[in-house]
Structures are given as structure tokens and as C-alpha cells.
Scaffold this motif. Structure first.
Motif, mmCIF file in Angstrom:
data_model
loop_
_atom_site.group_PDB
_atom_site.id
_atom_site.type_symbol
_atom_site.label_atom_id
_atom_site.label_comp_id
_atom_site.label_asym_id
_atom_site.label_seq_id
_atom_site.Cartn_x
_atom_site.Cartn_y
_atom_site.Cartn_z
ATOM 1 N N ARG A 34 -49.173 6.885 61.078
ATOM 2 C CA ARG A 34 -47.740 7.015 60.858
ATOM 3 C C ARG A 34 -47.288 8.340 61.450
ATOM 4 O O ARG A 34 -48.078 9.258 61.610
ATOM 5 N N ASP A 59 -44.277 11.594 62.546
ATOM 6 C CA ASP A 59 -43.348 12.589 62.024
ATOM 7 C C ASP A 59 -41.931 12.018 62.018
ATOM 8 O O ASP A 59 -41.657 10.950 62.567
ATOM 9 N N ASP A 60 -41.011 12.730 61.381
ATOM 10 C CA ASP A 60 -39.633 12.253 61.212
ATOM 11 C C ASP A 60 -38.942 12.015 62.555
ATOM 12 O O ASP A 60 -38.199 11.044 62.707
ATOM 13 N N GLU A 61 -39.142 12.918 63.507
ATOM 14 C CA GLU A 61 -38.479 12.781 64.820
ATOM 15 C C GLU A 61 -38.929 11.503 65.528
ATOM 16 O O GLU A 61 -38.115 10.770 66.088
ATOM 17 N N THR A 62 -40.235 11.222 65.480
ATOM 18 C CA THR A 62 -40.752 10.002 66.097
ATOM 19 C C THR A 62 -40.197 8.770 65.390
ATOM 20 O O THR A 62 -39.742 7.820 66.045
ATOM 21 N N GLU A 63 -40.238 8.776 64.060
ATOM 22 C CA GLU A 63 -39.716 7.626 63.313
ATOM 23 C C GLU A 63 -38.246 7.402 63.637
ATOM 24 O O GLU A 63 -37.811 6.261 63.801
ATOM 25 N N SER A 64 -37.485 8.463 63.771
ATOM 26 C CA SER A 64 -36.068 8.342 64.104
ATOM 27 C C SER A 64 -35.885 7.705 65.487
ATOM 28 O O SER A 64 -35.026 6.830 65.662
ATOM 29 N N ARG A 114 -36.814 4.003 65.189
ATOM 30 C CA ARG A 114 -35.780 3.263 64.446
ATOM 31 C C ARG A 114 -34.520 3.078 65.310
ATOM 32 O O ARG A 114 -33.836 2.054 65.220
ATOM 33 N N ARG A 139 -42.007 1.028 58.075
ATOM 34 C CA ARG A 139 -42.220 2.274 58.815
ATOM 35 C C ARG A 139 -42.933 1.971 60.122
ATOM 36 O O ARG A 139 -43.906 1.220 60.144
ATOM 37 N N SER A 190 -45.526 2.254 63.013
ATOM 38 C CA SER A 190 -46.925 2.704 62.957
ATOM 39 C C SER A 190 -47.709 2.079 64.100
ATOM 40 O O SER A 190 -47.241 1.165 64.769
ATOM 41 N N ARG A 230 -48.664 12.040 61.900
ATOM 42 C CA ARG A 230 -48.611 12.941 60.752
ATOM 43 C C ARG A 230 -49.469 12.465 59.595
ATOM 44 O O ARG A 230 -49.813 13.241 58.724
ATOM 45 N N THR A 239 -53.361 13.793 56.154
ATOM 46 C CA THR A 239 -52.018 14.262 56.430
ATOM 47 C C THR A 239 -52.145 15.508 57.301
ATOM 48 O O THR A 239 -52.964 16.380 57.005
#
Length: 169
Positions: free
Chosen positions: A8, A10-15, A18, A35, A37, A151, A168
Motif C-alpha cells: 500500500r 503513501d497519501d500522495e500516491t493514493e491521491s 484515486r 485502497r 495496492s 508505505r 510500515t
């Protein structure tokens, strides 16, 4: 299959991922509400002893960031749109070490994720018919590369969504 070992981000990648799914939604494509992944291994069960061995191995490894940029699909009954990762020696070494740690400790491993057969990808949409797949490609071409900073690595029960984090960063 019940358990999956997933990376999974980091936030920037997930953003970023998405945002790609949102573009698909705007094109009338149903997208998963999960999420983003990349799956490294799947098995009917990854028991506690295997998780312990894997946790120890992961703590010794340098987990690379992934570069997701190859927009594609896989053969099979479930048509999906995916963003494939660049496969380099560093990623292959981590993947091989993960499978060495799991060898003989899991029940019903999936051969699709074994070293030499594994195609690392992040699913953007699943269950597409031919028309939807064409619209999905059109909505995302040309794809912008996504630098995916790993992450956490977790074991996820694919039926319930429950996860146990093994590492983590």
C-alpha cells in the motif's frame, strides 16, 4: 483465495491513483472503492507462522518505490484495466525474498504470483465489457507515470477486507 500480501502507498500516491479512478467514473466506468495496492502473493491462507517469518524478512529488505505507468489489461474472464509497474532487478529481488519466506508455510499459494509469473499492477477497474474497456483506455490515455512510494505491506483477507500490517515505512 483468501489472503493477499499487498503493498500500500503513501497519501500522495493514493491521491494520484484515486484521481485516475475518478476520471474513469466520469467516463461511466464503475471503479472499486478499495485502497489502491499491488499484490505480491496470494494464498488460501497465510498463517501466523508465515506472517512472522515474512515480517522478519521484510524488516531486512529495502523496499523500492514502484513506477506505475503501463496502462493495460490481463487475459482472462474478468477484464480489468490496470496500471502496471516497471519490473526491475530491485523489485524482483524483494519479490523473490518474499516468496522464499513464504515457501512451504502457506496453504494453496497462487501460481500467478510466483517469481517468474508475477505481473505487478494496481487495478483501476474490474469486470469491464469490451465497450467499457475501450472507454476506460480512452479516458486515461496517455497515462501519466505514478511514482508509488510503498508505505506499508499487509496481509489482507480478500473476503472481509481485514488487514494485518507487517511493515510500515
Amino acid at each position: 483465495m483468501a489472503d493477499a500480501l499487498v503493498c500500500r502507498f503513501d497519501d500522495e500516491t493514493e491521491s494520484s491513483l484515486r484521481a485516475l479512478r475518478e476520471r474513469l467514473g466520469e467516463a461511466g466506468i464503475d471503479v472499486p472503492d478499495e485502497r489502491p495496492s499491488v499484490t505480491m502473493a496470494r494464498a488460501g491462507s497465510i498463517p501466523a507462522a508465515a506472517r512472522k517469518a515474512l515480517r522478519g524478512e521484510l524488516e531486512l529488505l529495502s523496499i523500492p518505490d514502484l513506477w506505475l505507468h503501463a496502462l493495460g489489461t490481463l487475459p482472462g474472464d474478468e477484464r480489468m484495466l490496470l496500471l502496471g509497474a516497471v519490473v526491475d532487478t530491485e523489485l524482483l529481488a524483494v519479490h523473490s525474498a518474499v516468496h522464499d519466506a513464504l515457501a512451504g508455510k502457506v496453504k494453496n499459494p497462487s501460481a500467478y504470483y510466483f517469481p517468474g509469473a508475477w505481473i505487478p499492477y494496481c487495478a483501476l477497474a474490474r469486470g469491464l465489457d469490451t465497450d467499457q474497456l475501450a472507454r476506460a483506455f480512452t479516458a486515461l490515455l496517455p497515462p501519466e507515470p505514478v511514482r508509488a512510494a510503498v508505505r506499508e505491506i499487509s496481509v489482507v483477507d480478500t473476503r472481509t477486507g481485514d488487514a494485518e500490517t507487517l511493515l510500515t515505512r
